[in-house]
Design a protein around this motif. Structure first.
Motif: not given
Length: 715
Positions: A217-240
């Protein structure tokens, strides 16, 4: 705290189902617990005409419920409705009454739970909602622990993936929404990914089918898989940022930060299998390259050549011990000859200590102290340089609730025993164990991420102090290894020089310590307890042993370079509070010990305490000294000394304090203030005479004893 409505539920359960075969009566204490939930489940199973009752909410219960769930609607009456209301009372969502009628208050309670869970609040029951209701799972933010954004993730996962819409398939189910990243949350993230990727039969396990379906998945894309990546980054402490399903610059920079932290090159903002599986599992992409391995096999020249050819540069090896049993038993310990082979082959080495960490019962404070002592001796003999970190293995999946009573004391024991050595303590274990080790003071973590299904890995972040990350096992040239990544914090060692130290035997150490002072001059024995003080208000006896001991509940003083240092100050304050010692007295104890010099021959060691308190009549205190250095000489073997103290506070007040105050003038009192021994006697006296409450008196005496007795013995 007891809840009378919960007590009503418990009473009704026992009265209604007490004679049903397989039903286990619950204690009618008004406290919601698993025992109450189990009784509710057993009552439900009986009403569903299941003959073999059990504590779970399994396949049979779900199948039976599925047949009738759509018939449980407003206006329905019967015991099942009453069980549902009872479960709501235990969940903390009161349905107003405890009748057997599906009324509007019950309808409202269902809507409330659905809202908390993030699913459509339609007031209709489902098998998934019943499973969530008849459970201890929380659906409100846990105060002091829960994260509202993680709760937002949990609610969104429930809302989108809790059901497939197929009556025969409940999908993900309704999972906790308490704001705590945990195993269920981790499983739900993988399940959601599988649904988005259209993986057949999604199950929350990141297996071969999910691996092969995972896209880049590349920068600029969108969709539910991007949301799951955002979730994963947050629970690991790398996204706010927002969970908006847009792969923007914020997401890309968070991916880069995660790659760098986990050492997952190339350090770009692209999310491939290595990133996505790394966010959602502990072992990540097991086909990735890395530079570290560990093995219990003594390596040959050919092994070293093979490892170097495969790109490894750091080898983890065991300091002592054997592996296997019976005819399969073989040595696993590192040898001087092997060190020469490994370093000549261009590899560095880091040390691991494991002599039985495969079962939970192995771990306690005594074992940690002993293991630290033995590991340091082995490292010195092999020539590991000053500053090397020794990794102590916790090779078992420890449940979170068991860590405080087993692994935490073990870790403290290791740290205390290495406190005055040239080496640093490290920990090997699950993410959860390593997180505890990091908090308690372990320098680095060697994370057992390979066991991705262990409860201590699923739902836990990577510790910040990770040095090594074990993620897959296989053989090279017939030699089994565990491959791992390196963060760069610990490069291993390639220069070795044995470090002989001047030692002293346990017998000589006790003789040296007890050779000064009238109280214990030569009196302490290894074979029997010796009475040192026998007064109407104070009795003290002592005994030495050729083994380390760990008494008490985590209260621990260390001695380094002849000075006290308090380990785990917060834990100690909690312990003193449990024993009814006011915070002011606890502060005196801690402050007076920290950094104070011990005027004795004990150079390094530790003290542990065990206390029992019978009001103001009798106080008993056990003080155990574990010795590491005496006269700046390292103990050649285990050695401890234990003092048993019995104190009668009222007798002490009556016989001693008045005489002390009568003999001392104001100037003398001021002059003695800094002195630990008499100064604390005066502090105690002031507390006693100003506040004559018995509890305060006892607390003050405890404060005095904790300081005075060790000084009395060692001065």
């Amino acid at each position: 705290m007891a809840d009378e409505r919960v007590r009503d539920v418990q009473k009704w359960l026992n009265q209604t189902y007490g004679k049903v075969s397989g039903y286990e009566k619950v204690t009618e204490d008004g406290v919601t617990s698993w025992a109450t939930i189990y009784s509710l489940r057993e009552g439900l199973q009986h009403e569903l005409k299941i003959t073999e009752l059990g504590q779970g909410f399994g396949t049979a219960t779900r199948a039976a419920l599925r047949k009738i769930i759509k018939d449980i609607v407003p206006g329905t009456t019967g015991n099942i409705v009453k069980l549902i209301k009872g479960a709501f009372w235990c969940k903390g969502i009161g349905p107003t009454n405890f009748t057997d009628t599906f009324d509007s208050p019950l309808y409202n309670a269902i809507q409330t739970l659905q809202g908390y869970a993030g699913v459509t609040p339609d007031g209709l029951l489902s098998v998934n909602l019943m499973a969530a209701l008849f459970d201890m799972s929380a659906f409100v933010l846990i105060a002091g622990r829960g994260d509202k954004r993680i709760r937002e993730i949990q609610q969104e996962l429930n809302g989108k993936y809790s059901s497939t819409g197929n009556d025969d398939d409940e999908g993900l189910g309704i999972l906790p929404c308490d704001g705590i990243y945990q195993r269920d949350t981790n499983t739900a993230l993988i399940y959601a990914l599988q649904v988005v990727l259209k993986v057949k039969n999604p199950n929350g396990n990141y297996g071969p089918g999910t691996i092969s379906a995972t896209p880049t998945v590349n920068p600029g894309e969108s969709g539910e898989i991007v949301r799951i990546i955002q979730y994963g980054l947050y629970v690991n402490g790398f996204y706010t940022g927002d969970f908006n399903a847009n792969y923007d610059d914020d997401v890309a920079s968070s991916v880069i930060a995660f790659r760098k932290f986990m050492n997952l090159p190339e350090f770009t903002g692209i999310s491939d299998l290595t990133v996505i599986k790394g966010l959602l599992t502990s072992n990540g992409n097991t086909d990735r390259d890395s530079n570290m391995f560990d093995t219990s096999t003594q390596l040959t020249d050919q092994d070293v050549l093979n490892m170097k050819t495969y790109g490894f540069s750091i080898a983890g090896r065991y300091l002592t011990g054997t592996v296997g049993t019976g005819s399969e038993e073989r040595d696993k310990n590192l040898t001087p000859e092997e060190i020469q082979r490994i370093t000549n082959g261009g590899l560095s080495i880091f040390p691991i200590y494991e002599e039985g960490g495969y079962e939970l019962k192995y771990f306690n404070g005594y074992q940690g102290y002993k293991d630290g002592f033995l590991a340091v001796a082995a490292a010195r003999e092999l020539g590991f340089p000053s500053g090397a970190t020794i990794y102590f293995a916790v090779d078992v999946d420890v449940l979170d609730g068991d860590i405080e009573g087993t692994i935490a004391p073990y870790i403290i024991g290791v740290i205390n025993s290495m406190n005055d050595t040239e080496y640093s303590p490290g920990i090997y274990g699950t993410r959860n164990v390593c997180l505890h080790g990091e908090k308690l003071g372990m320098k680095y973590s060697f994370v057992a991420d390979m066991s991705y299904g262990w409860s201590g890995n699923l739902g836990f972040k990577m510790p910040q102090n990770w040095a090594f990350d074990q993620f897959v096992e296989y053989s090279i040239g017939g030699t089994p290894i565990d491959q791992g990544a390196s963060s760069g914090k610990d490069p291993g060692h390639n220069t070795f020089k044995p470090r002989p130290v001047e030692t002293i035997s346990p017998e000589e150490a006790i003789k040296s310590i007890t050779s000064s002072g009238d109280l214990i001059n030569g009196k302490i024995s290894f074979d029997k307890s010796t009475v040192l003080v026998d007064e109407p208000y104070l009795k003290v006896s002592a005994k030495a042993a050729t083994e380390f001991k760990h008494e008490g509940k985590g209260i621990s003083f260390s001695v380094k370079n002849g000075k006290f240092s308090v380990n785990e100050e917060a834990m100690m304050k909690a312990f003193l509070k449990e024993n009814k010692i006011p915070s002011a007295a606890a502060d005196i104890i801690i402050d007076k010990f920290k950094g104070s010099t011990i005027p004795s021959k004990l150079t390094a060691g530790s003290f542990t305490f065990e206390m029992s308190n019978s009001g103001v009549e009798l106080l008993e205190l056990k003080i155990t000294y574990n010795l590491l250095k005496v006269d700046n000489k390292t103990l050649s073997g285990e050695c401890s000394m234990t003092l048993d103290v019995q104190f009668t506070p009222l007798n002490y007040v009556k016989e001693e304090l008045p005489a002390i105050f009568k003999q001392l003038g104001e100037d003398t009192v001021k002059a003695l203030g800094p002195n630990i021994t008499l100064g604390i006697v005066l502090v105690v006296g002031v507390v006693i005479f100003v506040a004559l409450a018995p509890e305060t008196m006892t607390a003050a005496i405890v404060a005095f004893l904790t300081l005075y007795i060790p000084k009395l013995i060692l001065d």
